[in-house]
Design a protein around this motif. Sequence first.
Motif: not given
Length: 350
Positions: A56-60, A92-98, A112-113, A302-306
């Motif tokens: 699983s990959t995370l994005l804040s 679009e930024v989120v979709l690029e990371a996905a 994550g928010a 990266k996790l969310l911020t670490t």
Amino acid sequence: MAADASSAAPLQDPALRHDWSKAEVEALFALPFNDLLFQAQSLHRQHHKPNSVQLSTLLSIKTGACPEDCAYCPQSVRFETGLKKEPLLDVEVVLEAAREAKDNGATRFCMGAAWRSPKDRDLDRVEAMVRGVKAMGLETCVTLGMLKPAQAERLADAGLDYYNHNLDTSPEFYGKIISTRTYEDRLDTLANVRAAGVKVCCGGIVGMGEQESDRAGLLQQLANLSPHPESVPINDLVQVEGTPLKGAEQLHPLEFVRMIAVARVLMPKSYVRLSAGRQAMSEETQALCFLAGANSIFYGEKLLTTANPQNEKDRALLARLGISTEGSVSAPPAAARESQQGESCSTRCC
Ligand code: SAM
Ligand code: DTB
Ligand code: SF4
């Protein structure tokens, strides 16, 4: 037969128990280490592919300035952690990371928010993110704080697969960590998610100065949810400067392995995720976690911020262990080990 994450029905198998007493869970923690690991690994093999992990990959998607006071969290507005806050990202930024996560081999993308709970108007954009990520063929997961029933239904309609909302610790220790929302609030959100037909990702954090009885209490709560959460993230506290838990007594790595093993015994069909804390964990400890039944990790730097381990480092570890990743065609373990030898064996002994 191994379970398939993408088609998993709610875990309502009559063979699964939801009536664990605290004493029974504590008795599992008290087993000799080898007996506990043998039990956990035996159950793991009955229900899952023994040499496979899910990535699983995370994005804040919204960072910092959170009004809650979770003592472990770098994103609370109440602590000076030096974190730069960021408003809700563009779709679009989120979709690029996905896309990048998918190219790197992840099968689930978790967004994550840092919210206490989402505002209805924020959900429009989150729904678009969920739709877009799902259209790429990735499983979707979001963690947005507390949800009302109608909000959970909106996310379900957008095609959300999993909602992450952790109980974090035992009911008894909880008040020492968070004062701005109750354990009941968390259970209510989990019930709303379940009622909307979204799969539940729910776990907690260890290494916060809790007792073993609190770790047992957390797992008892999780295992007595019916159905069990499909996904159970076990986080080892990432200590962040400025948070109240910076300097907390660290959990011995073998106690962390026990936590994974007891989770596997209590929730044999669930995915147990070796979650935050891997950056500070030895490869040997991670290997024991896989032996104890962990079959999912957060993958990505990266996790969310670490920080989380580098992709190459994780690939090398999994190859060394002969573990393949869900949804990928893996190299045979021997070939994989040979390709890694130059990296860590300078004596040519193996
Ligand atoms: N704000 C939402 C909430 O709390 O439900 C979603 C994001 S929150 C960061 C998700 C989870 O991350 C928390 O419940 C906690 O279990 C975990 N977490 C946060 N900070 C952590 C840390 N420093 N170390 C380990 N886990 C952490
Ligand atoms: C979970 O149980 N762990 C993840 C995910 N769910 C959202 C978050 C870990 C956060 C670690 C601290 C950070 O990077 O901010
Ligand atoms: Fe906010 Fe979630 Fe962090 Fe708690 S864990 S402070 S709710 S972002």
